[in-house]
Design a protein around this motif. Structure first.
Motif, short mmCIF file in Angstrom:
data_model
loop_
_atom_site.label_atom_id
_atom_site.label_comp_id
_atom_site.label_asym_id
_atom_site.label_seq_id
_atom_site.Cartn_x
_atom_site.Cartn_y
_atom_site.Cartn_z
N HIS A 1 11.43 90.82 121.21
CA HIS A 1 11.96 91.15 119.88
C HIS A 1 11.03 92.09 119.13
CE1 HIS A 1 15.18 88.22 120.15
NE2 HIS A 1 14.31 87.27 120.45
N PHE A 2 11.63 93.12 118.54
CA PHE A 2 10.90 94.02 117.64
C PHE A 2 11.46 93.83 116.24
CE2 PHE A 2 10.10 96.00 121.70
CZ PHE A 2 8.80 96.48 121.57
N LEU A 3 10.58 93.61 115.32
CA LEU A 3 10.96 93.36 113.93
C LEU A 3 10.38 94.46 113.05
CD1 LEU A 3 11.95 91.58 111.50
CD2 LEU A 3 9.76 90.38 111.68
N GLU A 4 11.22 95.06 112.21
CA GLU A 4 10.76 96.06 111.25
C GLU A 4 10.98 95.52 109.84
OE1 GLU A 4 12.62 99.81 111.94
OE2 GLU A 4 11.68 100.10 113.92
N LEU A 5 9.90 95.44 109.10
CA LEU A 5 9.97 95.05 107.69
C LEU A 5 9.97 96.32 106.85
CD1 LEU A 5 7.54 92.04 107.07
CD2 LEU A 5 10.04 92.04 106.99
N HIS A 6 11.08 96.59 106.19
CA HIS A 6 11.21 97.78 105.34
C HIS A 6 10.98 97.40 103.88
CE1 HIS A 6 13.45 100.26 108.44
NE2 HIS A 6 13.55 99.04 108.96
N TRP A 7 10.36 98.30 103.14
CA TRP A 7 10.29 98.13 101.68
C TRP A 7 11.01 99.29 100.98
CZ3 TRP A 7 6.06 99.11 104.79
CH2 TRP A 7 5.48 100.37 104.67
N ASN A 8 11.49 100.25 101.76
CA ASN A 8 12.33 101.33 101.25
C ASN A 8 13.17 101.82 102.42
OD1 ASN A 8 13.48 103.35 99.68
ND2 ASN A 8 11.53 104.01 98.80
N LEU A 9 14.26 102.52 102.13
CA LEU A 9 15.14 103.01 103.20
C LEU A 9 15.19 104.52 103.22
CD1 LEU A 9 18.04 100.42 102.84
CD2 LEU A 9 16.03 100.31 104.30
N ALA A 10 14.26 105.17 102.56
CA ALA A 10 14.19 106.63 102.57
C ALA A 10 12.73 107.04 102.49
CB ALA A 10 14.96 107.21 101.39
N LYS A 11 12.39 108.10 103.20
CA LYS A 11 11.02 108.58 103.18
C LYS A 11 11.00 110.12 103.19
CE LYS A 11 10.49 108.53 108.22
NZ LYS A 11 9.65 108.15 109.36
N ARG A 12 9.94 110.67 102.74
CA ARG A 12 9.61 112.08 102.78
C ARG A 12 10.66 112.99 102.16
NH1 ARG A 12 9.29 113.33 108.14
NH2 ARG A 12 7.17 112.53 108.26
N TYR A 13 11.86 113.02 102.73
CA TYR A 13 12.85 114.00 102.29
C TYR A 13 13.48 113.64 100.95
CZ TYR A 13 12.42 115.09 107.25
OH TYR A 13 11.92 115.40 108.48
#
Length: 384
Positions: free
Chosen positions: A185-197
């Motif tokens: 299992h790979f788990l990604e914890l996001h704190w935002n759904l957009a970056k850089r652009y």
């Protein structure tokens, strides 16, 4: 409501590509399936089913192709078997992935951390209504920035370990998620759904979120408008491939067709300076899958539409040799020349943290300075 699909795009080079696109529609109408059957039986064309299988697998749409093809009687048995095996593997992986995701969500809730599950196995069931159609890879969960430290503690206690060699400081400043692994299992914890652009504040995604009951627990989900924005941004961020991401955008619109407030969607997209990207993507999804899009959006002229469409289709069906160069071209889909200039400046001269992340360097590496100087050239030469 099922979507009718028979692709007439000039850039579709052969019948196999037309078949793949037509079979990648969720809940196609009986009329659409009849037209696909006629195309496959047309004596003027010798359909290469091996090519269909290979291309569908490369674009991660073999599962939905199987769901739409399984009642056809003119498909070679070995092709049907391989497509069915891909579907059954997806069901198994999605079930295991979903169980693990729910376990993590329960632990987070118990620890007082609000979370929103994203796409993956949950999307296959909630959005597509089928546990095997949308193959999941990672477990993606959105948490508030203020809850990130507590969420990290909880997932580590659940048996997950963080990827070694990457600095937390670099990730927090230059990325938008942390990656953990436990067994398969790979788990990604996001704190935002957009970056850089696109500079979108993290709280934006939580506005108008709603709660649903699923598998005995109450879940937060994104509002339909923000979910669609996230799906389009993710498609863009991956260089408009594989085809699976287009299928997700199309199905999301189909699923929430009576709930999406299109005026609000356009207003939010404009506020986040991604209106040009969203309009282009919606027009392309309409052209590829005949997804129902409001006429006022379809009538908007997007400069360079045909050029971008041609590049994207070539990438889907022929592969992309220089993905970073492709992303340079797609960056012209930003709303204004000023936004494009800002992004290009950051691409060529990013912070040292992003340099280390981009080239997989540890935080203590002295090579980062050499990579920084060479980055304006290397960014176009990278193959991954």
């Amino acid at each position: 409501m099922g979507e009718s699909a028979m692709i007439g795009t000039r850039e579709i080079e052969n019948e196999e590509q037309k078949v793949i696109l037509s079979l990648s529609v969720a809940n196609p109408s009986g009329e659409a399936l009849s037209r696909i059957r006629e195309l496959m039986q047309d004596k003027k064309y010798a359909i290469d089913f091996v090519r269909i299988l290979e291309c569908a697998a490369a674009n991660e749409v073999a599962t939905i192709c199987y769901e739409n093809l399984r009642t056809f009687d003119n498909v070679p048995l070995e092709i049907t078997v391989k497509l069915r095996n891909a579907y059954l593997r997806s069901v198994r992986n999605n079930v295991l992935n979903s169980e693990e995701m729910l376990r993590i969500l329960r632990s987070l809730a118990k620890g007082g951390v609000e979370a929103i599950p994203l796409k993956g196995s949950l999307a296959s069931e909630l959005i597509f209504g089928n546990p095997g159609i949308y193959p999941a890879t990672d477990i993606d969960i959105l948490v508030r920035p203020g809850d990130l430290e507590r969420a990290e503690t909880i997932v580590v206690e659940a048996g997950y370990s963080k990827n070694e060699g990457l600095s937390d400081e670099d990730l927090l400043l230059s990325h938008y998620h942390l990656v953990y692994r436990k067994d398969s299992h790979f788990l990604e914890l996001h704190w935002n759904l957009a970056k850089r652009y696109y500079h979108i504040p993290p709280d934006f995604w939580w506005e108008e979120s709603r709660r649903i009951d699923y598998a005995g627990i109450s879940l937060n989900i994104l509002s339909p408008e923000r979910y669609l924005m996230y799906a389009i941004f993710r498609l863009f961020d991956h260089g408009f491939k594989p085809l699976k991401f287009f299928v997700f955008v199309s199905r999301l619109i189909q699923k929430y067709e009576k709930e999406i407030d299109w005026e609000k969607f356009r207003r939010l997209s404009g506020t986040c300076r991604m209106e040009r990207l969203t309009v282009f993507t919606l027009q392309l999804v309409h052209e590829l899958f005949r997804t129902q899009i409001p006429d006022d959006i379809l009538r908007i002229h997007v400069r360079g539409y045909e050029y971008f469409k041609k590049r994207i289709l070539a990438g889907i069906f022929g592969g992309v040799g220089r993905p970073h160069f492709q992303m340079f071209l797609y960056t012209f889909l930003l709303d204004t020349p000023g936004e494009f200039a800002k992004v290009m400046t950051k691409r060529f001269f990013p912070g040292m943290g992003e340099i280390r992340l981009r080239y997989g360097l540890p935080s203590s590496s002295k090579k980062a300075y050499a990579y920084y100087l060479l980055n304006p050239i290397m960014v176009f030469l990278k193959k991954r």
